[in-house]
Structure formats: C-alpha cells, structure tokens
Write an enzyme that holds these catalytic residues in place. Structure first.
Site: not given
Ligand code: NOJ
Ligand code: CA
Length: 708
Positions: A173, A408-409, A502
């Site tokens: 990233e 699913h984090e 993001e």
């Molecule tokens: C990083 C991810 O790229 C993002 O899309 C997500 O909202 C956050 N992590 C939380 O899981």
């Molecule tokens: Ca990310």
C-alpha cells in the site's frame, strides 16, 4: 588489475563464449521476441531475451540455493530439451474480453546437477512476452527440500525509467515512485509512508509488478504468474549493472519455501513492447495460470456495490459499537455505522438505483481492540453488535433484491480466522450472503510470518477454495498482490493489494498520477477493489478534516473503465450521490463484465484511455484519465459497428475544473456518433472523462446533434 575487476572480465567472457554456442533458441509466434537459453563451461544456465533484435534482458542467471539438503542448484548437465508450439483460445468466466488466445512457443529444458538433482526449466514465449518457471520432477533421491534462495536474475540493458514501490514483506500500500533504476531508494526518500505493518528489507528492494521504460522507448514489465505454495518475489537492484536479483519473502525462521517433489515454482514474467497500450492489453499472465477448477460457475456474478464504508473512513461513523474507534484518528465519539436503520438506508439506495449489493463493515463484535494489538482472538465472524439485526436485514435486502456483502476483518490473526472459516461461511449461507470482503490489517499471526510468505500464500488460496465450496465470492484486502489466479478460481473477484482510494480519506493521499500507474503495475496481476466513485472531493466532514481526493469528479467516473474489475464499488455516501444524480447515471449504466476491450492510448504515469464493450447489451463505455497535467484525450470510435448510429453521453471536466481548486465541476453532453467519429475531450489537471455509448435503437434522436 584488482581481483574483482579480473573476475568481472572473466565472467563476461564466460557468458559471451557460451552465447556463441546457443543451447536453444525459441521465438514468439510473430517472431518479434527471441529467447536464448545457454550454458557456460561451468554448467551455469543463462537466458537472454531480445525484442525486434534489441536485447531486453541480457544473459541472466538461473537456479537455487537449498538448505536441507544444503545444495547449490546452479551448475547443470543438460539431459534433454523439447520445443513445442501451442495455439488455443479459451473463454474466461468473466473478464475484459470474451475470448483469450493462448499462443506460444515453449521449450522444456531438463537438467541434472552433479548431486543428481533433477530440475527442469520451462520457457514460454508469447507475442507479448516471456514466462519461465522451474519444475522439480518426482525423483528417487530428492524429495523434501527447503529453498534458501532463488537465484533468478533479470539483467536489464540500461538505467530505465521505473515505476516502483519499496520492496516489502507485508504491504504493497505504497505510493509509487518514478525514477531511474539507479535512483531507487526503498528506505523512503522523499515521501514518508504511513502504513500499519511494513517490513522493508533492502534499500535497493522493489516489488513487482515492476514497470520500466527504456531510453529507446521499450516498455518492460516484470511480475510473476500463478503464485501458489511459494513466497512472493521481490527484486533487488544492483545499480552497478542494472541487474535485478529475485528476493523471496522469508518465513518466521528465515527460510523461503518448503517443497516436495513433484513441485513447480510460479512463472517469472517479462512483458515487453514498444507500445505502452500493448502492455495493458497483455493476457500473458492469465494464460500462464491454470484453467478454472470451479466446475459450476453459474453462481459467480460480477457486481456493483455501495456500502457502510466511506463514512467510516472519513470519520462520520465508526466500526466499533462504542463509537470510539481504537487506532483511528477519531477523537470525538461518532455513531456506530452498521446499525440496522443505516444499513436499510443503503439497501434502499441500492434498490432504487439498480446496484447489486451493500457492503457492511463493523457489524460484528471485536472492533474495540482489533488495531495494532497483535492479539489472537479478536473477531468470531458470527456475533453481531446488538444494533445490527442479521435476520431482519437479510429479509429486508432479499425483499428488495439486493445482496449484503459480508465483511471479515481478520486483523491478520490468521490462525483465528482459519479456526472460524467454516462456521463463518456457513453463517453467511444461512443468512443469504454470497460475497465476502476479507481483510488482513496488521502483523500476521502466526507471529513472525509475513503477508507475502509461503504460509500466507497458502492461506489466501485456501480461503478462496473454501469459499468456492460454499459458493461464495471473495474480495481480499491486504493480501499478496495478484498473479492471475482468478482464472483458476473465478470466485476470486477482486482484491486490494495496493494503495486504494481509501488513502485519500485519511493520509496525504494518492497523487494525481497514481491511477495512471496502477494499470501498468498492480493491475497486471488482476482486478483491484480500488473503490472509485467519490463525488464529494473535499472531505470537510468535520471542521478539522482537511483531506481531499486528488482527482476531479469526472475522473472518478472514468476509473470504472480504466481500473478493470468485475467488482466495483460506488464508494461515496448516498447523500452525496443524491446531489449529482445526473453524474451518478454513469455509475448506474457502466458494466462490470466485458466482451471486448480497446486500449486507446496510454503512457504510464501520464494518461490512460480505454474503451470496453459490455457483455450482453453491446453498449460501449470509455474512461480517459490524466495525471496532474491537463491534456486532450483523443478517442477514435472506430471500434463501433460500421454504419450504425449510437448515442454518446459524455461526462467530462468543466473547462475551469482542476483536482485541487475546482474538482466537482463537470459537464454532461449528449451526441450522435458512429464508427467514423473521433472525440477530443479536454481533461483537467488531475481530471478525466467518461463516455457511455449506446445503440440508438428506438430512441427519439430529433434533438440530439451529431458529434463534431
Ligand atoms: C483496510 C481495508 O482496505 C478497508 O477497506 C477496510 O475498511 C479496513 N481495512 C477495515 O477492515
Ligand atoms: Ca487496505
């Protein structure tokens, strides 16, 4: 003469004398590319790649150092070599084109070391480039082994202009750097990078897909295909001779890969052309992957989605129930985003505008301590927060013909996720979910493993396969960068594995050239969940919030075409779309699955214009984007059916638009066009244009003028 200098001359001499007696030579079907594979007197093996009679890769070494058994696999006897030709056409389940031609000349080179280890190297030469891989055939005296190092080299011919991100074991990233090879400095140089789990290893290390341009205008892309049961490959540049050495991501104890014969490495890929547009059109990486192993694919559907997501990233609401997001920049408490009423609002919006699905993040318990703790048991993937009514929302979504996308984090606690995976996927099926966005933020558990090491490569694949068993589509965030495996697992719709939109929400952001580099780098391996479609460009959601997106609004529309993906988010908030329903029409209309793709013009770091023909409808869509410079995009429509009239709707930057000061100024125009039309559209600094082109059919066109 110093010893080092003498050795240098000796080694050059060895290589050259070997070059004279080629072991084998293959050529691409169009004869533009030639690959020579040869040995020197010591039995060291080299390959060389030429394009239109000019070297692209100079003689470059091949082989391995093993640990256990401790062996050097770099001096060989040639046992056999077999040249074959192949030409077939196949149909992807979804993709940029309806049919893909897989046409190459191959040589299988069978080798043996003095220790009696058998090793094969397979080279495939296509019109668009070279792929090669190592194979360890089944053999009686050599079974289990540990790779300490892969010795593959890529010896380039000069100090090429390069689009690179720092080598890293855990994250991709990064913002891109553009420099000469000799100026690579992976320690950071001009930007400080704000990334959660990064593991840099060498100031000369870079990641693939690596894009380069030589002084004589050759475009060269190095990556890998079919990364399975093996670590990802980074590259380390020797600035003295512009030679890259492969650098595999190690495991927790420093080993690279544990293999057992028969075994194959991923393909090493070098895509070459004198046209930048050819690089983007290449299907070589897909061709080097195995056909789909998913027998019934009727449940796999490209889709568009909205979601309880951007509001979390801009700090309007929170993932966790208490509203005080641990680890985020939020200071004041904000509402919990994934509450039943708010999710219904998104479902209503999706239903009203024909958007397939709604992603909901922060629906399950655990977010209070997910970030930066390196804690093993954080989420269980089945326990909702009290204000998220799973049953009610499933019924509501289904009554509106909208799907909810599960989130699913894993917080990179992969041991925990593996224990929960079956239960979690069953929970999804029982509640009508058929897509999951998973995430791997943070340092991996098992502790010491890396995102891009062999252990995790196996995990990502296992998760995709298991999801397929449950007929679930997958979108992974923070995984290894893709290598074309979506051909083999078409339920693997997309992944992130790069710096997504993001970053514009809470960091110094993505510079205006970012999206002109991504297609040449990260997207070479497969589709990205970039999350385009931000309409409110200045993110002043609170007085202290100063960030903004580094594009115009029109460029956000163009990204739906320039950033290929079968899974596309309309990432902004419904209330922001309501302000610009005329522009939102493009997002409603644009397709996510294609019969054909034409790369109209492209230059890495500068501009990209692409036209795509939608599957089923026959409509065409164009996206054209530029970097920080204003530019005229030239878009000949000669791909349209001759003699047929179409209505083109152009969404472009207003004359006075620019990404920084006037990003939301756009103009929408409608014209009659045909195959003879050539459009010239002015793109603002950091701007873009999107065009939808639909056959006239029965539409009343009295008031629509011809394009001129
Ligand atoms: C990083 C991810 O790229 C993002 O899309 C997500 O909202 C956050 N992590 C939380 O899981
Ligand atoms: Ca990310």
């Amino acid at each position: 003469m110093k010893k080092g200098v003498l050795l240098f001359f000796v080694s050059i001499a060895c290589v050259l004398s070997a070059l004279a007696a080629d072991t084998v030579r293959i050529e691409s079907p169009d004869k533009n590319l030639v690959c020579r594979i040869f040995m020197n007197n010591a039995g060291n093996l080299f390959y060389q790649l030429d394009y239109k009679n000019k070297p692209v890769v100079k003689p470059s070494a091949l082989g391995f150092t093993l640990k256990n058994p401790a062996l050097q696999l770099n001096a060989f006897d040639l046992l056999d070599k077999t040249i074959t030709n192949s030409d077939e056409t196949w149909e992807p389940v979804w993709g940029e084109v309806k049919q893909v031609r897989n046409n190459y000349q191959q040589v299988l080179i069978m080798l043996k070391t003095k220790d009696e280890v058998q090793l094969n190297v397979v080279f495939r030469l296509f019109n668009d480039g070279l792929g090669f891989r190592y194979e360890f055939p089944e053999q009686t005296k050599f079974k289990h082994f540990i790779i300490a190092d892969e010795l593959t080299q890529f010896a380039l011919t000069g100090d090429h202009k390069t689009f690179w991100i720092p080598g890293d074991y855990d994250t991709n990233e990064y913002a891109y750097y553009t420099s000469k090879l000799s100026e690579v400095d992976a320690t950071g140089g001009k930007f400080a990078q704000e990334i959660h789990a990064k593991t840099s290893f060498d100031p000369n290390g870079v990641q693939t897909p690596l894009m380069m341009k030589s002084a004589d205008n050759l475009y060269i892309n190095i990556h890998e295909a079919a990364l399975v049961n093996y670590p990802a490959m980074n590259l380390v540049i020797n600035k003295g001779n512009y030679t890259f050495n492969a650098h595999l991501v190690p495991d927790a104890v420093g080993n690279k890969a544990y293999l057992q014969t028969p075994a194959k490495t991923p393909w090493r890929t070098i895509i070459v052309s004198d046209k930048a547009t050819d690089i983007l059109a290449s299907k070589m990486i897909l061709n080097l992957n195995e056909p789909s192993t998913v027998a019934n694919t009727s449940w796999i559907k490209p889709q568009k989605f909205v979601g309880v997501w951007w509001e979390l990233h801009v700090g309007k609401s929170s993932w966790d129930y208490s509203g005080s997001q641990v680890g985020s920049q939020q200071i004041a408490k904000v509402p919990h985003g994934a509450n039943t009423a708010n999710v219904k609002r998104y479902i209503d919006f999706a239903a009203k505008h024909g958007i397939d699905a709604v992603l909901v993040e922060g629906w399950n318990t655990g977010w209070e301590d997910w970030f930066g703790q390196w804690k093993e048991d954080v989420f269980d993937f089945v326990t909702p927060y009290p204000d998220f009514d799973v049953k009610e929302l499933s019924a509501y979504a289904s009554s509106k013909n909208v799907k909810i996308i599960m989130h699913h984090e894993t917080s990179a606690s992969v041991t925990n996720y593996e224990r929960w995976m079956d239960t979690a996927y069953r929970f999804m099926k029982n509640n009508g979910y058929n897509s999951v966005k998973s995430g791997y933020v943070g340092q991996i558990i098992p502790r010491g493993e890396h995102h891009d090491g062999q252990w995790m490569i196996k995990h990502y694949e296992r998760a995709i396969k298991k999801a397929a068993d449950y007929q679930i589509m997958v979108d992974q965030h923070e995984p290894v960068r893709p290598t074309g495996l979506h051909r083999t697992y078409p339920n693997y719709l997309a992944c992130e594995a790069a710096r997504g939109n993001e970053f514009n929400a809470w960091s110094f952001g993505n510079m205006p050239d970012h999206e002109t580099i991504l297609p040449f780098t990260r997207l070479m391996g497969g589709p990205m969940d970039y999350t385009p479609g931000i309409f409110k460009i200045k993110l002043n959601y609170s007085p202290e919030k100063k960030e903004q997106v580094h594009t115009t609004l029109a460029k956000q529309l163009a990204l739906y075409v320039t950033m290929y993906g079968p899974l596309q988010m309309a990432a902004d908030l419904p209330e922001n779309y309501e302000q610009h329903l005329d522009a939102f029409q493009f997002i409603k209309d644009v397709a996510v699955d294609w019969d054909d793709t034409k790369i109209l013009e492209a230059e890495p770091g500068d501009y990209v214009s692409i036209a795509r023909k939608a599957k089923y409808s026959g409509n065409w869509f164009i996206g054209a984007i530029t970097d920080e410079n204003s530019r005229i995009a030239t878009l000949p429509l000669n791909f349209l059916d001759a003699g047929k009239k179409y209505i083109a709707v152009i969404y472009k930057d207003a004359d006075n638009a620019d990404w920084k000061n006037n990003p939301e100024a756009y103009v929408i125009e409608k014209f009659l066009v045909d195959a003879k039309t050539s459009m010239k559209l002015k793109l603002a600094p950091g701007g873009g244009a999107a065009v939808s082109i639909m056959p006239v059919g029965n539409t009343d066109v009295k008031n629509i003028k011809n394009y001129k």
